[in-house]
Design a protein around this motif. Sequence first.
Motif, short mmCIF file in Angstrom:
data_model
loop_
_atom_site.label_atom_id
_atom_site.label_comp_id
_atom_site.label_asym_id
_atom_site.label_seq_id
_atom_site.Cartn_x
_atom_site.Cartn_y
_atom_site.Cartn_z
N LYS A 12 0.84 -1.19 0.00
CA LYS A 12 0.00 0.00 0.00
C LYS A 12 0.87 1.25 0.00
O LYS A 12 1.77 1.38 0.85
N PRO A 13 0.66 2.17 -0.94
CA PRO A 13 1.44 3.41 -0.95
C PRO A 13 1.31 4.13 0.39
O PRO A 13 0.21 4.33 0.91
N GLY A 14 2.45 4.50 0.95
CA GLY A 14 2.44 5.20 2.23
C GLY A 14 2.46 4.30 3.44
O GLY A 14 2.62 4.78 4.57
N ASP A 15 2.27 2.98 3.25
CA ASP A 15 2.30 2.06 4.39
C ASP A 15 2.76 0.69 3.89
O ASP A 15 1.96 -0.17 3.56
N ALA A 16 4.07 0.50 3.86
CA ALA A 16 4.63 -0.74 3.31
C ALA A 16 4.46 -1.94 4.23
O ALA A 16 4.88 -3.04 3.89
N THR A 17 3.82 -1.75 5.39
CA THR A 17 3.58 -2.88 6.29
C THR A 17 2.38 -3.71 5.87
O THR A 17 2.18 -4.81 6.37
N VAL A 18 1.55 -3.15 4.97
CA VAL A 18 0.36 -3.88 4.54
C VAL A 18 0.28 -3.87 3.01
O VAL A 18 0.89 -3.04 2.34
N ALA A 19 -0.46 -4.82 2.49
CA ALA A 19 -0.66 -4.94 1.05
C ALA A 19 -2.12 -4.67 0.71
O ALA A 19 -3.02 -4.88 1.53
N GLU A 20 -2.35 -4.23 -0.52
CA GLU A 20 -3.70 -3.89 -0.97
C GLU A 20 -4.44 -5.18 -1.38
O GLU A 20 -4.64 -5.47 -2.54
N ARG A 21 -4.82 -5.92 -0.37
CA ARG A 21 -5.55 -7.18 -0.54
C ARG A 21 -6.88 -7.08 0.17
O ARG A 21 -6.97 -6.49 1.26
N CYS A 22 -7.93 -7.65 -0.42
CA CYS A 22 -9.25 -7.66 0.20
C CYS A 22 -9.85 -9.05 0.12
O CYS A 22 -9.62 -9.79 -0.84
N GLU A 23 -10.60 -9.43 1.15
CA GLU A 23 -11.38 -10.66 1.12
C GLU A 23 -12.82 -10.31 1.47
O GLU A 23 -13.08 -9.54 2.40
N LEU A 24 -13.74 -10.88 0.69
CA LEU A 24 -15.16 -10.64 0.90
C LEU A 24 -15.75 -11.78 1.73
O LEU A 24 -15.59 -12.95 1.39
N TYR A 25 -16.44 -11.40 2.80
CA TYR A 25 -17.18 -12.35 3.62
C TYR A 25 -18.67 -12.05 3.47
O TYR A 25 -19.10 -10.89 3.53
N LEU A 26 -19.45 -13.12 3.30
CA LEU A 26 -20.90 -12.97 3.14
C LEU A 26 -21.56 -14.21 3.71
O LEU A 26 -21.19 -15.33 3.36
N GLY A 27 -22.52 -14.00 4.61
CA GLY A 27 -23.18 -15.13 5.24
C GLY A 27 -22.25 -16.01 6.05
O GLY A 27 -22.50 -17.20 6.24
N GLY A 28 -21.15 -15.42 6.53
CA GLY A 28 -20.17 -16.20 7.26
C GLY A 28 -19.21 -16.98 6.40
O GLY A 28 -18.34 -17.69 6.92
N LEU A 29 -19.34 -16.87 5.09
CA LEU A 29 -18.47 -17.57 4.15
C LEU A 29 -17.44 -16.62 3.57
O LEU A 29 -17.77 -15.49 3.21
N GLU A 30 -16.20 -17.07 3.47
CA GLU A 30 -15.21 -16.33 2.71
C GLU A 30 -15.50 -16.57 1.23
O GLU A 30 -15.40 -17.69 0.75
N LEU A 31 -15.87 -15.52 0.50
CA LEU A 31 -16.39 -15.68 -0.85
C LEU A 31 -15.38 -15.28 -1.93
O LEU A 31 -15.36 -15.90 -3.00
N ALA A 32 -14.56 -14.27 -1.69
CA ALA A 32 -13.67 -13.77 -2.73
C ALA A 32 -12.39 -13.23 -2.13
O ALA A 32 -12.37 -12.77 -0.98
N ASN A 33 -11.33 -13.27 -2.92
CA ASN A 33 -10.01 -12.80 -2.51
C ASN A 33 -9.39 -12.04 -3.67
O ASN A 33 -9.22 -12.60 -4.76
N GLY A 34 -9.07 -10.77 -3.46
CA GLY A 34 -8.54 -9.97 -4.56
C GLY A 34 -7.49 -9.00 -4.09
O GLY A 34 -7.33 -8.76 -2.88
N PHE A 35 -6.78 -8.42 -5.05
CA PHE A 35 -5.78 -7.42 -4.68
C PHE A 35 -5.34 -6.58 -5.86
O PHE A 35 -5.52 -6.93 -7.03
#
Length: 303
Positions: A205-228
């Motif tokens: 992530k620009p300005g914060d090299a300790t984290v990456a621009e990754r997202c995970e979608l949770y819906l209904g208690g299920l992990e549904l998607a993983n993107g970055f």
Amino acid sequence: MREINWALARKQQKLTERARILQQVRAFFIGRGLLEVETPQRIPANAPEQHIDAVAAGAAVLQTSPELAMKRLLAASFPDLFQLCRVWRDGERGTRHLPEFTLLEWYRRDADYATLMADCESLLAHLVPTGRLAWQGTTIDLTPPWPRLSVAEAFRRHASCSVDEALALGRFDMILTLEVEPQLGGGPLFLVDYPAPLAALARLKPGDATVAERCELYLGGLELANGFSELTDPIEQRARFVADEAARRAAGKPPRLLPEPYLDELSNLTTCAGIALGIDRLVMLLTDTPDIAEVVAFTPDQL
């Protein structure tokens, strides 16, 4: 004539609904100008991710994701694209997992993970026009925008230790699964900004090299998607792959080749973002079915 296979016959309605959902998914992406592609499923090498094991296929392996091939298409000047395909991950089985499953992946040029999150909101609005999803006796409101919660904040709220402590103990995945995920609720939520060591193909992530621009979608208690937001620096990507492969071997896993053609062509790839969404889990949610075996024609033990 033998008696009909009633266990299979009773799946007809669910599989008919599954076919309709797949048609709607295709219509969504085609309507937005994305090109549908097909790439090989038996390949020389996957990305060497430590916690995902490929299925051997002779001297090659079956794909755990079409990601590398799709990004090579982008590097060759293809437009935004999507794919519906089969993938394999060894050792995965349960009410939410199968070793062979259907994955939807899409990639957008000149985009980051924020674009992908908006895509997910639009896709579910297309599939559920009422904006309300019935799931296991509850009604889930799909009205966007959906909450975004950083991994660090999720650990602060729900875990017995911080993210840094979990990483140092080698227990991040276990704590995330056992302590954090059960507290995320049933509504749609994006878990974002993963620790940099856990984002093998994501840019920092620009300005914060300790984290990456990754997202995970949770819906209904299920992990549904993983993107970055995609990492496009071939030198940094090679270094990450080498480190991941070393970790795999140290854990006693069989050695794997590095995806050299991908690394060679990565320098031609400009800013882009990509995401993978589990179709079987999506069908589970849209048909209110808690067992993944009920939304596929056959599981491995039924063949």
